[in-house]
Design a protein around this motif. Structure first.
Motif, PDB file in Angstrom:
ATOM      1  N   LYS A  14      70.460  29.294 -81.913  1.00  0.00           N
ATOM      2  CA  LYS A  14      69.175  29.939 -82.205  1.00  0.00           C
ATOM      3  C   LYS A  14      67.998  29.090 -81.731  1.00  0.00           C
ATOM      4  CE  LYS A  14      71.506  33.110 -84.394  1.00  0.00           C
ATOM      5  NZ  LYS A  14      71.735  34.423 -83.742  1.00  0.00           N
ATOM      6  N   LYS A  15      68.292  27.938 -81.143  1.00  0.00           N
ATOM      7  CA  LYS A  15      67.247  26.972 -80.773  1.00  0.00           C
ATOM      8  C   LYS A  15      66.725  27.195 -79.356  1.00  0.00           C
ATOM      9  CE  LYS A  15      68.679  22.882 -79.733  1.00  0.00           C
ATOM     10  NZ  LYS A  15      69.239  21.502 -79.772  1.00  0.00           N
ATOM     11  N   ASN A  16      67.612  27.385 -78.403  1.00  0.00           N
ATOM     12  CA  ASN A  16      67.220  27.509 -77.001  1.00  0.00           C
ATOM     13  C   ASN A  16      66.840  28.947 -76.655  1.00  0.00           C
ATOM     14  OD1 ASN A  16      67.795  24.719 -76.050  1.00  0.00           O
ATOM     15  ND2 ASN A  16      69.873  25.223 -76.701  1.00  0.00           N
ATOM     16  N   GLN A  17      66.098  29.102 -75.573  1.00  0.00           N
ATOM     17  CA  GLN A  17      65.693  30.407 -75.087  1.00  0.00           C
ATOM     18  C   GLN A  17      66.607  30.835 -73.932  1.00  0.00           C
ATOM     19  OE1 GLN A  17      63.122  32.429 -76.365  1.00  0.00           O
ATOM     20  NE2 GLN A  17      63.257  30.893 -78.008  1.00  0.00           N
ATOM     21  N   TYR A  18      67.016  32.105 -73.928  1.00  0.00           N
ATOM     22  CA  TYR A  18      67.924  32.610 -72.902  1.00  0.00           C
ATOM     23  C   TYR A  18      67.264  33.740 -72.115  1.00  0.00           C
ATOM     24  CZ  TYR A  18      71.727  29.991 -75.060  1.00  0.00           C
ATOM     25  OH  TYR A  18      72.521  28.974 -75.531  1.00  0.00           O
ATOM     26  N   ILE A  19      67.459  33.709 -70.807  1.00  0.00           N
ATOM     27  CA  ILE A  19      67.054  34.809 -69.936  1.00  0.00           C
ATOM     28  C   ILE A  19      68.298  35.270 -69.189  1.00  0.00           C
ATOM     29  CG2 ILE A  19      65.597  35.556 -68.031  1.00  0.00           C
ATOM     30  CD1 ILE A  19      63.623  33.397 -68.759  1.00  0.00           C
ATOM     31  N   PHE A  20      68.669  36.528 -69.394  1.00  0.00           N
ATOM     32  CA  PHE A  20      69.876  37.073 -68.778  1.00  0.00           C
ATOM     33  C   PHE A  20      69.481  37.975 -67.608  1.00  0.00           C
ATOM     34  CE2 PHE A  20      71.047  36.420 -73.309  1.00  0.00           C
ATOM     35  CZ  PHE A  20      71.986  35.414 -73.107  1.00  0.00           C
ATOM     36  N   PHE A  21      69.876  37.560 -66.418  1.00  0.00           N
ATOM     37  CA  PHE A  21      69.626  38.325 -65.203  1.00  0.00           C
ATOM     38  C   PHE A  21      70.831  39.215 -64.907  1.00  0.00           C
ATOM     39  CE2 PHE A  21      70.730  38.751 -60.743  1.00  0.00           C
ATOM     40  CZ  PHE A  21      69.586  39.330 -60.195  1.00  0.00           C
ATOM     41  N   ALA A  22      70.556  40.435 -64.452  1.00  0.00           N
ATOM     42  CA  ALA A  22      71.643  41.308 -64.002  1.00  0.00           C
ATOM     43  C   ALA A  22      71.140  42.185 -62.877  1.00  0.00           C
ATOM     44  CB  ALA A  22      72.153  42.170 -65.147  1.00  0.00           C
ATOM     45  N   SER A  23      72.006  42.421 -61.930  1.00  0.00           N
ATOM     46  CA  SER A  23      71.692  43.304 -60.816  1.00  0.00           C
ATOM     47  C   SER A  23      72.873  44.240 -60.591  1.00  0.00           C
ATOM     48  CB  SER A  23      71.425  42.475 -59.556  1.00  0.00           C
ATOM     49  OG  SER A  23      71.231  43.315 -58.444  1.00  0.00           O
ATOM     50  N   ALA A  24      72.610  45.538 -60.634  1.00  0.00           N
ATOM     51  CA  ALA A  24      73.656  46.536 -60.408  1.00  0.00           C
ATOM     52  C   ALA A  24      72.983  47.853 -60.043  1.00  0.00           C
ATOM     53  CB  ALA A  24      74.521  46.706 -61.646  1.00  0.00           C
ATOM     54  N   LEU A  25      73.692  48.678 -59.300  1.00  0.00           N
ATOM     55  CA  LEU A  25      73.155  49.984 -58.918  1.00  0.00           C
ATOM     56  C   LEU A  25      74.020  51.093 -59.514  1.00  0.00           C
ATOM     57  CD1 LEU A  25      70.907  51.385 -57.391  1.00  0.00           C
ATOM     58  CD2 LEU A  25      72.349  51.322 -55.337  1.00  0.00           C
ATOM     59  N   ARG A  26      75.179  51.342 -58.917  1.00  0.00           N
ATOM     60  CA  ARG A  26      76.020  52.439 -59.407  1.00  0.00           C
ATOM     61  C   ARG A  26      76.652  52.149 -60.766  1.00  0.00           C
ATOM     62  NH1 ARG A  26      79.731  53.605 -54.239  1.00  0.00           N
ATOM     63  NH2 ARG A  26      79.557  51.341 -54.141  1.00  0.00           N
ATOM     64  N   ARG A  27      76.866  50.872 -61.088  1.00  0.00           N
ATOM     65  CA  ARG A  27      77.479  50.512 -62.370  1.00  0.00           C
ATOM     66  C   ARG A  27      76.443  49.990 -63.378  1.00  0.00           C
ATOM     67  NH1 ARG A  27      83.215  49.470 -62.086  1.00  0.00           N
ATOM     68  NH2 ARG A  27      84.035  49.882 -60.011  1.00  0.00           N
ATOM     69  N   ARG A  28      75.203  50.288 -63.132  1.00  0.00           N
ATOM     70  CA  ARG A  28      74.119  49.804 -63.970  1.00  0.00           C
ATOM     71  C   ARG A  28      74.316  50.176 -65.445  1.00  0.00           C
ATOM     72  NH1 ARG A  28      68.424  48.923 -62.906  1.00  0.00           N
ATOM     73  NH2 ARG A  28      67.135  49.458 -64.707  1.00  0.00           N
ATOM     74  N   TYR A  29      74.876  51.373 -65.682  1.00  0.00           N
ATOM     75  CA  TYR A  29      75.028  51.873 -67.053  1.00  0.00           C
ATOM     76  C   TYR A  29      75.882  50.952 -67.921  1.00  0.00           C
ATOM     77  CZ  TYR A  29      79.554  53.516 -65.315  1.00  0.00           C
ATOM     78  OH  TYR A  29      80.803  53.573 -64.767  1.00  0.00           O
ATOM     79  N   GLU A  30      76.856  50.233 -67.326  1.00  0.00           N
ATOM     80  CA  GLU A  30      77.695  49.328 -68.115  1.00  0.00           C
ATOM     81  C   GLU A  30      76.866  48.164 -68.668  1.00  0.00           C
ATOM     82  OE1 GLU A  30      80.594  49.738 -69.173  1.00  0.00           O
ATOM     83  OE2 GLU A  30      81.496  51.262 -67.877  1.00  0.00           O
ATOM     84  N   ILE A  31      75.936  47.673 -67.868  1.00  0.00           N
ATOM     85  CA  ILE A  31      75.078  46.574 -68.325  1.00  0.00           C
ATOM     86  C   ILE A  31      74.078  47.082 -69.360  1.00  0.00           C
ATOM     87  CG2 ILE A  31      73.410  44.810 -67.605  1.00  0.00           C
ATOM     88  CD1 ILE A  31      74.833  44.807 -64.873  1.00  0.00           C
ATOM     89  N   GLU A  32      73.541  48.275 -69.125  1.00  0.00           N
ATOM     90  CA  GLU A  32      72.608  48.859 -70.094  1.00  0.00           C
ATOM     91  C   GLU A  32      73.284  49.053 -71.446  1.00  0.00           C
ATOM     92  OE1 GLU A  32      71.530  52.358 -67.937  1.00  0.00           O
ATOM     93  OE2 GLU A  32      69.731  51.433 -67.055  1.00  0.00           O
ATOM     94  N   LYS A  33      74.544  49.461 -71.409  1.00  0.00           N
ATOM     95  CA  LYS A  33      75.298  49.659 -72.650  1.00  0.00           C
ATOM     96  C   LYS A  33      75.481  48.330 -73.386  1.00  0.00           C
ATOM     97  CE  LYS A  33      79.496  51.178 -72.073  1.00  0.00           C
ATOM     98  NZ  LYS A  33      80.614  52.088 -71.746  1.00  0.00           N
ATOM     99  N   PHE A  34      75.740  47.266 -72.644  1.00  0.00           N
ATOM    100  CA  PHE A  34      75.897  45.938 -73.236  1.00  0.00           C
ATOM    101  C   PHE A  34      74.578  45.460 -73.846  1.00  0.00           C
ATOM    102  CE2 PHE A  34      75.732  41.255 -72.775  1.00  0.00           C
ATOM    103  CZ  PHE A  34      76.782  40.919 -73.605  1.00  0.00           C
ATOM    104  N   ILE A  35      73.475  45.669 -73.147  1.00  0.00           N
ATOM    105  CA  ILE A  35      72.166  45.215 -73.633  1.00  0.00           C
ATOM    106  C   ILE A  35      71.811  45.883 -74.960  1.00  0.00           C
ATOM    107  CG2 ILE A  35      69.676  45.287 -73.131  1.00  0.00           C
ATOM    108  CD1 ILE A  35      70.402  44.906 -70.162  1.00  0.00           C
ATOM    109  N   LYS A  36      72.235  47.134 -75.127  1.00  0.00           N
ATOM    110  CA  LYS A  36      71.916  47.868 -76.350  1.00  0.00           C
ATOM    111  C   LYS A  36      72.610  47.304 -77.595  1.00  0.00           C
ATOM    112  CE  LYS A  36      70.874  52.270 -74.085  1.00  0.00           C
ATOM    113  NZ  LYS A  36      71.328  53.666 -73.817  1.00  0.00           N
TER     114      LYS A  36
END
Length: 367
Positions: free
Chosen positions: A33-55
């Motif tokens: 809980k101490k450090n700050q995280y930035i998660f980068f992702a790049s996807a086109l046709r499979r973008r929905y899988e990452i969006e589902k994870f982010i939710k």
């Protein structure tokens, strides 16, 4: 400290890389809980899988997600071939950036990457040529720019030293974890799953993906020489489900729900994984955690991962595999229970929280 991580591979649901990335992110955010995280992702046709994870995550937290609609081929060209557009253009400044196994962007941050295996060098005949080309392009930049390489096993570390000539003291072995759903299942749970998949017989279990490296052909040849009455060989493979096996003692399941896997493992007489090469071999540990004797290969990381808690064979020897199958089938109840107990105790060392904790220590060691 500000930590960046490329989570693009989550797009490939069901792959080992996706599982690693998902579990690492979840566990890091759970323990830190101490450090700050930035998660980068790049996807086109499979973008929905990452969006589902982010939710899965609250809006407020010590993290932010930056998702871009760029296809992997484009990013591979820009970063692995041209090696332009630093990561800071997408995520801003970070102290440490953990790259994916697919691309190696330039960055001002200190870079960490995970190499799960070097199959592209040790056994390239099992890898698509386009993947070999991309991986070699990425690894060229890894050897020049990366501060620390994380890998899954001592076996993989040895390969990195051998093929990449990378300094041993900058390669850190961090074992993977096992999902908590894998533990010995009740008789009722086993019977329910056996009924679901029409397995009204004793069986040996194996996994055979679209990859001859898994050595399923040797296993099928060996099983034809096992004469135990009523015993069948059950495989899980969308690839092998298209084959027409003449032996009625072989049954291939095209797909099994993840939640059914623990009971399928527990209900087996043995789990057999005679792979010719693995960087880690997670199914071996999942099976052991589920309470089944494991027979696996003495190649790659598998002997290292299983230790003295299962049975290892020469994956090029049908005779050795037949003999070991007969040995496991012939175990007394006491002997079987003892090897199962040892296996379960052994797998308790492998947790995603431990993986995340050791990875975080590596990040912190760079600052």
């Amino acid at each position: 400290m500000k930590i960046g991580i490329d989570i693009s591979q989550i797009a490939y649901k069901g792959s080992g890389i996706a599982s690693y990335t998902q579990n690492l992110v979840k566990s890091l955010l759970k323990i830190d809980k101490k450090n700050q995280y930035i998660f980068f992702a790049s996807a086109l046709r499979r973008r929905y899988e990452i969006e589902k994870f982010i939710k899965l995550f609250d809006v407020n937290g010590n993290y932010q997600f930056k998702l871009y609609p760029f296809p992997p081929k484009m990013m591979s060209y820009l970063w692995n071939k041209m090696h332009i557009l630093p990561m800071e253009k997408f995520v801003g400044n970070t102290d440490v950036f953990h790259t994916s196994d697919w691309t190696e962007p330039p960055a001002r941050a200190l870079k960490v990457t995970t190499i799960h295996d070097l199959l592209i060098f040790s056994q390239p005949q099992y890898v698509n040529p386009s993947i070999v080309e991309n991986q070699k392009a990425k690894l060229k930049w890894v050897t020049k720019e990366t501060a620390i390489i994380i890998t899954d096993s001592q076996s993989s570390k040895n390969d990195i030293i051998k093929y990449l000539k990378y300094p041993a003291d900058r390669i850190k072995v961090v074992y993977l974890g096992i999902d908590k759903i894998f533990y010995p299942q009740s008789d009722d749970a086993i019977q329910k799953v056996k009924n679901k998949y029409k397995l009204n017989f004793d069986y040996l279990l194996f996994l055979g993906v679209n990859d001859k490296r898994k050595n399923w052909d040797l296993l099928i040849q060996a099983f034809s020489q096992v004469k135990t009455a009523g015993l069948k060989l059950v495989g899980i493979s969308s690839f092998l489900s298209t084959y027409k096996f003449t032996d009625e003692k072989i049954k291939i399941l095209q797909y099994v729900d993840l939640q059914d896997m623990p009971a399928l493992y527990t209900g087996a007489k043995a789990f057999i994984y005679p792979s010719l090469y693995e960087g880690f071999g997670l199914p071996v540990l999942e099976a052991m955690a589920s309470g089944v004797p494991v027979i696996t290969s003495n190649r790659g990381s598998l002997k290292e991962i299983i230790g003295e808690n299962g049975f290892v064979i020469d994956p090029y020897s049908t005779i050795d595999l037949v003999s070991t199958i007969n040995q496991v089938i012939g175990l007394s109840s006491e002997e079987r229970n003892n090897i199962i107990y040892k296996g379960i105790q052994h797998t308790k060392k492998f947790t995603w929280e431990k993986t995340a904790s050791e990875t975080l220590k590596i990040y912190e060691s760079l600052i």
